[in-house]
Design a protein around this motif. Structure first.
Motif, mmCIF file in Angstrom:
data_model
loop_
_atom_site.group_PDB
_atom_site.id
_atom_site.type_symbol
_atom_site.label_atom_id
_atom_site.label_comp_id
_atom_site.label_asym_id
_atom_site.label_seq_id
_atom_site.Cartn_x
_atom_site.Cartn_y
_atom_site.Cartn_z
ATOM 1 N N GLN A 355 96.285 -66.716 8.525
ATOM 2 C CA GLN A 355 95.859 -68.012 8.016
ATOM 3 C C GLN A 355 97.118 -68.789 7.693
ATOM 4 N N SER A 356 97.132 -70.078 8.028
ATOM 5 C CA SER A 356 98.309 -70.841 7.631
ATOM 6 C C SER A 356 97.919 -72.216 7.127
ATOM 7 N N MET A 357 98.661 -72.647 6.124
ATOM 8 C CA MET A 357 98.426 -73.954 5.527
ATOM 9 C C MET A 357 99.401 -74.938 6.168
ATOM 10 N N ILE A 358 98.870 -76.015 6.727
ATOM 11 C CA ILE A 358 99.747 -77.021 7.310
ATOM 12 C C ILE A 358 99.189 -78.415 7.040
ATOM 13 N N PRO A 359 100.088 -79.422 7.031
ATOM 14 C CA PRO A 359 99.608 -80.793 6.834
ATOM 15 C C PRO A 359 98.783 -81.262 8.039
ATOM 16 N N VAL A 360 97.860 -82.180 7.770
ATOM 17 C CA VAL A 360 97.006 -82.707 8.839
ATOM 18 C C VAL A 360 97.820 -83.158 10.047
ATOM 19 N N ARG A 361 98.965 -83.829 9.798
ATOM 20 C CA ARG A 361 99.739 -84.389 10.914
ATOM 21 C C ARG A 361 100.271 -83.299 11.837
ATOM 22 N N GLU A 362 100.334 -82.058 11.351
ATOM 23 C CA GLU A 362 100.901 -80.981 12.172
ATOM 24 C C GLU A 362 99.853 -80.067 12.803
ATOM 25 N N ILE A 363 98.576 -80.423 12.662
ATOM 26 C CA ILE A 363 97.551 -79.597 13.305
ATOM 27 C C ILE A 363 97.824 -79.599 14.808
ATOM 28 N N PRO A 364 98.020 -78.419 15.403
ATOM 29 C CA PRO A 364 98.457 -78.381 16.791
ATOM 30 C C PRO A 364 97.533 -79.136 17.744
ATOM 31 N N LYS A 365 98.140 -79.928 18.613
ATOM 32 C CA LYS A 365 97.503 -80.545 19.783
ATOM 33 C C LYS A 365 96.452 -81.600 19.483
ATOM 34 N N ILE A 366 96.177 -81.946 18.231
ATOM 35 C CA ILE A 366 95.068 -82.887 18.039
ATOM 36 C C ILE A 366 95.500 -84.345 18.107
ATOM 37 N N GLY A 367 96.819 -84.583 18.139
ATOM 38 C CA GLY A 367 97.345 -85.925 18.383
ATOM 39 C C GLY A 367 96.711 -86.992 17.512
ATOM 40 N N PRO A 368 96.210 -88.074 18.168
ATOM 41 C CA PRO A 368 95.671 -89.212 17.415
ATOM 42 C C PRO A 368 94.465 -88.843 16.544
ATOM 43 N N MET A 369 93.819 -87.703 16.846
ATOM 44 C CA MET A 369 92.680 -87.311 16.016
ATOM 45 C C MET A 369 93.101 -87.079 14.570
ATOM 46 N N ALA A 370 94.368 -86.708 14.378
ATOM 47 C CA ALA A 370 94.845 -86.427 13.021
ATOM 48 C C ALA A 370 94.692 -87.661 12.142
ATOM 49 N N ALA A 371 95.108 -88.805 12.693
ATOM 50 C CA ALA A 371 95.037 -90.048 11.918
ATOM 51 C C ALA A 371 93.581 -90.412 11.628
ATOM 52 N N VAL A 372 92.728 -90.237 12.633
ATOM 53 C CA VAL A 372 91.297 -90.555 12.462
ATOM 54 C C VAL A 372 90.699 -89.680 11.359
ATOM 55 N N LEU A 373 91.045 -88.396 11.435
ATOM 56 C CA LEU A 373 90.548 -87.449 10.439
ATOM 57 C C LEU A 373 90.956 -87.840 9.034
ATOM 58 N N ALA A 374 92.258 -88.102 8.891
ATOM 59 C CA ALA A 374 92.790 -88.432 7.575
ATOM 60 C C ALA A 374 92.098 -89.676 7.045
ATOM 61 N N GLU A 375 91.981 -90.668 7.916
ATOM 62 C CA GLU A 375 91.333 -91.924 7.548
ATOM 63 C C GLU A 375 89.883 -91.692 7.103
ATOM 64 N N GLU A 376 89.143 -90.965 7.961
ATOM 65 C CA GLU A 376 87.724 -90.694 7.692
ATOM 66 C C GLU A 376 87.503 -90.043 6.330
ATOM 67 N N HIS A 377 88.423 -89.173 5.972
ATOM 68 C CA HIS A 377 88.225 -88.405 4.749
ATOM 69 C C HIS A 377 89.030 -88.950 3.583
ATOM 70 N N GLY A 378 89.671 -90.088 3.807
ATOM 71 C CA GLY A 378 90.400 -90.735 2.729
ATOM 72 C C GLY A 378 91.533 -89.889 2.170
ATOM 73 N N VAL A 379 92.222 -89.174 3.043
ATOM 74 C CA VAL A 379 93.364 -88.380 2.584
ATOM 75 C C VAL A 379 94.595 -88.788 3.389
ATOM 76 N N SER A 380 95.757 -88.370 2.919
ATOM 77 C CA SER A 380 96.967 -88.721 3.652
ATOM 78 C C SER A 380 97.213 -87.697 4.751
#
Ligand code: C2O
Ligand code: CU
Length: 500
Positions: A355-380
């Motif tokens: 198990q590893s803890m990583i910031p949303v921006r570093e989730i492997p391979k998800i690219g622009p989805m990271a920003a959408v995710l963060a936005e959707e959930h109101g997190v950085s």
């Protein structure tokens, strides 16, 4: 004992199949079964004000039990009427790659309004199950699952068979299946169920009515999205005769709870040793005795964990079927035609579950989805999520198409060779691991060799355990290998292995 009566009883349970016998794999099927997946609503609790919205196969939860014949062609058309792509996977069946039903890996996802024909000849007999293999964390939770029965040519003699799909409905305040968003899964946020119901066929479990001296074959599949079970049969000492549809030298449970990981199946012989009027509990001890305590749980909550009733065994007011002394030790189903691993020539593969803890921006391979995710959930973009890994890698589904994002095989196999896979669980929780397209032999657990042959397609590793399995790579394709707890599978703990 009247052996003929025994055999007669089990023969009358024979599956009725209307599928014509076809001789060649490439032959076009004249007729195929139809399975339509569509929205519906059901009631699970008397207390609920309105129905629970579900997705059903042919209007039912569980979906209809599919009956196939070992070695004979079977065909089924799946029609998708839910508003998102889906696919159908045949859990435990060693089907050809193109029929394995893993969206974006073995076929394109079936879009809403589209259909797909599955056709194959199942090589093995036993109890299997079907479920989607795209966004399955949500689709299975909403009721998309069903059993598959492939009759054995010469089944162990019993008076009667009872088949259960153990399923856990976790409903929210409004008695709905909580929509679990990927981000919540990745953060490990449990979407707490307010109303939980263990069922044996998608609906509340009725009492198991028995007669003294009766021999019942109780066949159980764990079709839950996330739940594992540790069953305790009060006042009874069932025999295990098969795991994952593969016969084992029969043994009795004794004081051991029967642990059934997500996706696994077990065949029991349950003898009616009780007396007229007696009632016994069948309990699930998993949450109380095997679920590790998460950091957010209070000591009061931990102390309040209790055994949960699955159902009861109730003895009918009827004469004994036969004296108990006439019940011989049970026999196991005959072995399925699974190639025997050649351990002397096995290549060793090592897989560490982590198990590893990583910031949303570093989730492997998800690219622009990271920003959408963060936005959707109101997190950085720096919010940390916990992903479940295999050898440090994750495999995730795209959040819109549910296609696997850039799968890279964890290991490669040459057709016909034996591979020994050593799994090491470096996490603090259990993982029911499942391999597609192949059935494997359990070799060792924490350095201790197994004392009998267990052939499985799903097995559980508890925290810190090391388990070795071996199999002959005899099915060409890219096969899934993953944890069968939906939260983990869709939190990254998926991969593939390639057989060429
Ligand atoms: Cu029950 Cu990958 O499946
Ligand atoms: Cu897991």
């Amino acid at each position: 004992m009247d052996r003929r009566a025994f055999l007669g009883a089990s023969a009358s349970l024979a599956g009725v199949s209307s599928i014509p016998h076809l001789t060649g794999c490439n032959q076009v099927q004249a007729s195929a079964e139809r399975l339509v997946v569509e929205p519906s609503a059901i009631r699970l609790f008397d207390s609920q004000p309105g129905p629970t919205k579900v997705w059903t196969y042919n209007g039912q939860v569980a979906g209809p039990t599919l009956r196939m014949r070992q070695g004979e062609m079977y065909a089924l058309d799946l029609f998708n009427k839910i508003g998102q792509p889906t696919s159908l996977h045949w859990h435990g069946l060693r089907v050809p790659f193109e029929m394995d039903g893993v969206g974006s890996i073995t076929q394109n996802g079936i879009s809403p309004g589209q259909s797909f024909r599955y056709a194959f000849a199942p090589p093995d007999a036993g109890l299997f199950w079907y479920h989607p293999h795209m966004n399955s964390e949500e689709q299975v939770a909403k009721g998309m699952f069903g059993l598959i029965l492939i009759e054995e040519r010469n089944p162990p003699p019993v008076d009667r068979e009872v088949v259960w799909s153990l399923y856990d409905w976790g409903l929210d305040d409004d008695y709905q299946v909580p929509g679990k968003k990927a981000f919540q899964i990745w953060r490990g946020e449990e979407v707490y169920a307010k109303h939980s119901a263990i069922t044996t066929d998608g609906q509340a479990a009725p009492d198991l009515e028995m007669r003294r001296g009766e021999r019942v074959r109780l066949r159980i599949a764990n079709t839950s999205g996330n739940r594992r079970y540790a069953l305790k049969f009060e006042g009874h000492n069932p025999w295990v005769i098969a795991w994952d549809s593969n016969g084992v030298i029969p043994y009795q449970l004794g004081d051991q709870p029967l642990i059934i990981g997500t996706g696994a199946r077990v065949d029991l012989i349950l003898d009616g040793t009780g007396e007229v009027g007696q009632v016994f509990e069948i309990l699930d001890l998993f949450n109380r005795d095997f679920e590790p305590v998460p950091p957010w749980e209070s000591p009061e909550q931990t102390a309040a964990r209790a055994a949960e009733r699955v159902t009861r065994i109730r003895y009918l007011d009827t004469p004994a079927v036969r004296p108990l002394s006439e019940l011989p030790p049970p026999t196991a189903p005959i072995a399925n035609p699974i190639p025997v691993p050649d351990l002397s020539a096995a290549e060793l593969i090592e897989i560490e579950l982590g198990q590893s803890m990583i910031p949303v921006r570093e989730i492997p391979k998800i690219g622009p989805m990271a920003a959408v995710l963060a936005e959707e959930h109101g997190v950085s973009m720096d919010t940390e999520v916990g992903l479940w890994t295999m050898n440090g890698e994750v495999l995730l589904e795209d959040l819109e198409t549910y296609n696997c994002i850039d799968p890279v095989p964890a290991f490669e196999c040459k057709i016909g060779r034996t591979y020994k896979v050593r799994f090491k669980n470096a996490t603090h929780v259990d993982h029911p691991m499942h391999l597609h397209g192949h059935t494997f032999q359990m070799i060792s657990r924490n350095g201790l060799a197994y004392d009998r042959v267990f052939m499985r397609d799903t097995f559980t590793l508890f925290a810190d355990e090391t388990v070795e399995i071996a199999f002959v790579a005899d099915n060409i394709g890219d096969w899934m290998i993953h944890c069968h707890r939906g939260m983990h599978q869709h939190g990254g703990m998926m991969s593939t292995f390639r057989v060429t």
